[in-house]
Design a protein around this motif. Structure first.
Motif, PDB file in Angstrom:
ATOM      1  N   ALA A 129      -2.132 -11.919 -20.580  1.00  0.00           N
ATOM      2  CA  ALA A 129      -1.126 -12.167 -19.547  1.00  0.00           C
ATOM      3  C   ALA A 129      -1.767 -12.755 -18.292  1.00  0.00           C
ATOM      4  CB  ALA A 129      -0.382 -10.877 -19.209  1.00  0.00           C
ATOM      5  N   VAL A 130      -2.987 -12.327 -17.989  1.00  0.00           N
ATOM      6  CA  VAL A 130      -3.710 -12.889 -16.847  1.00  0.00           C
ATOM      7  C   VAL A 130      -3.899 -14.390 -17.047  1.00  0.00           C
ATOM      8  CG1 VAL A 130      -5.862 -12.867 -15.509  1.00  0.00           C
ATOM      9  CG2 VAL A 130      -4.928 -10.721 -16.406  1.00  0.00           C
ATOM     10  N   TYR A 131      -4.355 -14.745 -18.226  1.00  0.00           N
ATOM     11  CA  TYR A 131      -4.565 -16.164 -18.562  1.00  0.00           C
ATOM     12  C   TYR A 131      -3.240 -16.924 -18.560  1.00  0.00           C
ATOM     13  CZ  TYR A 131      -5.182 -20.264 -21.529  1.00  0.00           C
ATOM     14  OH  TYR A 131      -5.156 -21.541 -22.031  1.00  0.00           O
ATOM     15  N   ALA A 132      -2.198 -16.311 -19.112  1.00  0.00           N
ATOM     16  CA  ALA A 132      -0.899 -16.981 -19.211  1.00  0.00           C
ATOM     17  C   ALA A 132      -0.326 -17.289 -17.833  1.00  0.00           C
ATOM     18  CB  ALA A 132       0.069 -16.111 -20.007  1.00  0.00           C
ATOM     19  N   ILE A 133      -0.477 -16.358 -16.903  1.00  0.00           N
ATOM     20  CA  ILE A 133       0.033 -16.580 -15.549  1.00  0.00           C
ATOM     21  C   ILE A 133      -0.781 -17.672 -14.860  1.00  0.00           C
ATOM     22  CG2 ILE A 133       0.351 -15.552 -13.266  1.00  0.00           C
ATOM     23  CD1 ILE A 133       0.807 -12.866 -14.707  1.00  0.00           C
ATOM     24  N   ALA A 134      -2.111 -17.563 -14.966  1.00  0.00           N
ATOM     25  CA  ALA A 134      -2.988 -18.543 -14.310  1.00  0.00           C
ATOM     26  C   ALA A 134      -2.760 -19.952 -14.844  1.00  0.00           C
ATOM     27  CB  ALA A 134      -4.447 -18.138 -14.500  1.00  0.00           C
ATOM     28  N   SER A 135      -2.481 -20.053 -16.146  1.00  0.00           N
ATOM     29  CA  SER A 135      -2.297 -21.356 -16.789  1.00  0.00           C
ATOM     30  C   SER A 135      -0.841 -21.795 -16.830  1.00  0.00           C
ATOM     31  CB  SER A 135      -2.861 -21.310 -18.216  1.00  0.00           C
ATOM     32  OG  SER A 135      -4.222 -20.922 -18.210  1.00  0.00           O
ATOM     33  N   ARG A 136       0.039 -20.928 -16.303  1.00  0.00           N
ATOM     34  CA  ARG A 136       1.474 -21.224 -16.276  1.00  0.00           C
ATOM     35  C   ARG A 136       2.006 -21.533 -17.675  1.00  0.00           C
ATOM     36  NH1 ARG A 136       2.648 -21.929 -10.914  1.00  0.00           N
ATOM     37  NH2 ARG A 136       4.667 -22.905 -11.340  1.00  0.00           N
ATOM     38  N   LYS A 137       1.627 -20.685 -18.632  1.00  0.00           N
ATOM     39  CA  LYS A 137       2.072 -20.867 -20.012  1.00  0.00           C
ATOM     40  C   LYS A 137       3.551 -20.524 -20.167  1.00  0.00           C
ATOM     41  CE  LYS A 137      -1.912 -22.074 -21.762  1.00  0.00           C
ATOM     42  NZ  LYS A 137      -2.129 -23.429 -22.297  1.00  0.00           N
ATOM     43  N   SER A 138       4.196 -21.186 -21.096  1.00  0.00           N
ATOM     44  CA  SER A 138       5.628 -20.980 -21.312  1.00  0.00           C
ATOM     45  C   SER A 138       5.937 -19.571 -21.825  1.00  0.00           C
ATOM     46  CB  SER A 138       6.163 -22.013 -22.303  1.00  0.00           C
ATOM     47  OG  SER A 138       5.469 -21.926 -23.543  1.00  0.00           O
ATOM     48  N   HIS A 141       6.298 -14.970 -19.424  1.00  0.00           N
ATOM     49  CA  HIS A 141       7.259 -13.902 -19.146  1.00  0.00           C
ATOM     50  C   HIS A 141       7.649 -13.127 -20.403  1.00  0.00           C
ATOM     51  CE1 HIS A 141       7.781 -14.571 -14.906  1.00  0.00           C
ATOM     52  NE2 HIS A 141       7.895 -15.869 -15.114  1.00  0.00           N
ATOM     53  N   ILE A 142       7.699 -13.807 -21.529  1.00  0.00           N
ATOM     54  CA  ILE A 142       7.979 -13.096 -22.786  1.00  0.00           C
ATOM     55  C   ILE A 142       6.861 -12.108 -23.082  1.00  0.00           C
ATOM     56  CG2 ILE A 142       8.246 -13.360 -25.289  1.00  0.00           C
ATOM     57  CD1 ILE A 142       9.511 -16.082 -24.751  1.00  0.00           C
ATOM     58  N   LEU A 143       5.619 -12.540 -22.864  1.00  0.00           N
ATOM     59  CA  LEU A 143       4.465 -11.667 -23.087  1.00  0.00           C
ATOM     60  C   LEU A 143       4.496 -10.481 -22.133  1.00  0.00           C
ATOM     61  CD1 LEU A 143       1.694 -11.052 -24.366  1.00  0.00           C
ATOM     62  CD2 LEU A 143       0.682 -12.572 -22.638  1.00  0.00           C
ATOM     63  N   GLN A 144       4.716 -10.748 -20.859  1.00  0.00           N
ATOM     64  CA  GLN A 144       4.734  -9.668 -19.877  1.00  0.00           C
ATOM     65  C   GLN A 144       5.847  -8.669 -20.172  1.00  0.00           C
ATOM     66  OE1 GLN A 144       3.995 -10.820 -15.600  1.00  0.00           O
ATOM     67  NE2 GLN A 144       4.166 -12.887 -16.461  1.00  0.00           N
ATOM     68  N   PHE A 145       7.013  -9.173 -20.528  1.00  0.00           N
ATOM     69  CA  PHE A 145       8.138  -8.295 -20.846  1.00  0.00           C
ATOM     70  C   PHE A 145       7.819  -7.410 -22.046  1.00  0.00           C
ATOM     71  CE2 PHE A 145      12.239  -7.404 -22.911  1.00  0.00           C
ATOM     72  CZ  PHE A 145      12.922  -6.823 -21.848  1.00  0.00           C
ATOM     73  N   THR A 146       7.214  -7.997 -23.050  1.00  0.00           N
ATOM     74  CA  THR A 146       6.884  -7.256 -24.271  1.00  0.00           C
ATOM     75  C   THR A 146       5.866  -6.159 -23.991  1.00  0.00           C
ATOM     76  OG1 THR A 146       7.296  -9.227 -25.621  1.00  0.00           O
ATOM     77  CG2 THR A 146       6.001  -7.457 -26.621  1.00  0.00           C
ATOM     78  N   VAL A 147       4.817  -6.495 -23.253  1.00  0.00           N
ATOM     79  CA  VAL A 147       3.787  -5.495 -22.951  1.00  0.00           C
ATOM     80  C   VAL A 147       4.359  -4.379 -22.087  1.00  0.00           C
ATOM     81  CG1 VAL A 147       1.521  -5.077 -21.935  1.00  0.00           C
ATOM     82  CG2 VAL A 147       1.960  -7.217 -23.151  1.00  0.00           C
ATOM     83  N   CYS A 148       5.212  -4.733 -21.144  1.00  0.00           N
ATOM     84  CA  CYS A 148       5.847  -3.724 -20.297  1.00  0.00           C
ATOM     85  C   CYS A 148       6.668  -2.745 -21.126  1.00  0.00           C
ATOM     86  CB  CYS A 148       6.727  -4.388 -19.246  1.00  0.00           C
ATOM     87  SG  CYS A 148       5.830  -5.156 -17.887  1.00  0.00           S
ATOM     88  N   LEU A 149       7.415  -3.262 -22.095  1.00  0.00           N
ATOM     89  CA  LEU A 149       8.193  -2.385 -22.972  1.00  0.00           C
ATOM     90  C   LEU A 149       7.270  -1.443 -23.740  1.00  0.00           C
ATOM     91  CD1 LEU A 149      11.013  -4.626 -24.520  1.00  0.00           C
ATOM     92  CD2 LEU A 149      11.145  -3.037 -22.596  1.00  0.00           C
TER      93      LEU A 149
END
Length: 214
Positions: A129-138, A141-149
């Motif tokens: 998620a750190v990489y996804a945010i830094a790289s602005r990957k599509s 948010h799906i990844l962050q939502f899933t991990v949060c759940l």
């Protein structure tokens, strides 16, 4: 030899008493955590186009990811940590934390299972998620939502099983509030806020896509 945990009748053959004080255990953990947060904050400042919220999220995901992998991982894969004659720092940390929840030192199966899933799956996903945010990957948010759940589910199982199993795993009210409640509270309200934010972002993206296709 006896042990300092509750309930008193808990059997821990070969238990080796703590060799480090509470301060000697908590100071390195808090200091290292602060270092990680500051380091990621400074590094994220060099990433173009990131808001302060994105940078804060990178700090959180780096912190929680390393906590899951390094701290919780050592618990999962070191079943005899409480009886090591030459304990590592992590052995001492878990013996200290067990004052707030003796299911850890007792190797409760539900606790080990939740921590195992957290360390093996949620830990690496948090760093991704750190990489996804830094790289602005599509998929950010799906990844962050899933991990949060996953984190919220783990917390629910953690607290509910404690209640069902008797709710008597702490040495004193201090350890109940500081360790059992306090230390775990971050993984309830922070994932809740992040999940809500990511849900709104995902819904907005879907609405925008529907408008384009009309």
């Amino acid at each position: 030899m006896g042990h300092p945990y509750a309930p008193a009748e808990l059997q821990l053959p070969g238990f080796v008493p703590l060799q480090l004080s509470q301060g000697q255990i908590l100071a390195p953990y808090l200091g290292t955590s602060l270092f990680v947060l500051v380091a990621i904050w400074l590094i994220s400042g060099r990433c173009r186009g990131l808001s302060k919220t994105d940078r804060l999220l990178m700090c959180w995901w780096a912190f929680t990811g390393l906590t899951h992998i390094v701290i919780e991982g050592t618990f999962v894969f070191a079943p005899g940590f409480f009886k090591n004659e030459n304990p590592s720092y992590f052995d001492e940390l878990w013996k200290e934390y067990s004052k707030g929840d003796s299911r850890y030192v007792a190797r409760d199966t539900a606790t080990v299972t939740v921590e195992g899933i957290t360390a093996v799956l949620e830990g690496p996903a948090s760093l991704l998620a750190v990489y996804a945010i830094a790289s602005r990957k599509s998929y950010s948010h799906i990844l962050q939502f899933t991990v949060c759940l996953g984190q919220l589910y783990g917390c629910l199982v953690y607290f509910i099983t404690a209640y069902l199993d008797g709710f008597n795993f702490w040495v004193s009210p201090f350890y109940f509030w500081a360790y059992f409640i306090g230390a775990n509270s971050f993984w309830t309200w922070i994932p809740t806020l992040i999940a809500m934010r990511s849900w709104k972002k995902i819904c907005a993206a879907i609405r925008a896509e529907k408008v384009k296709t009309k």
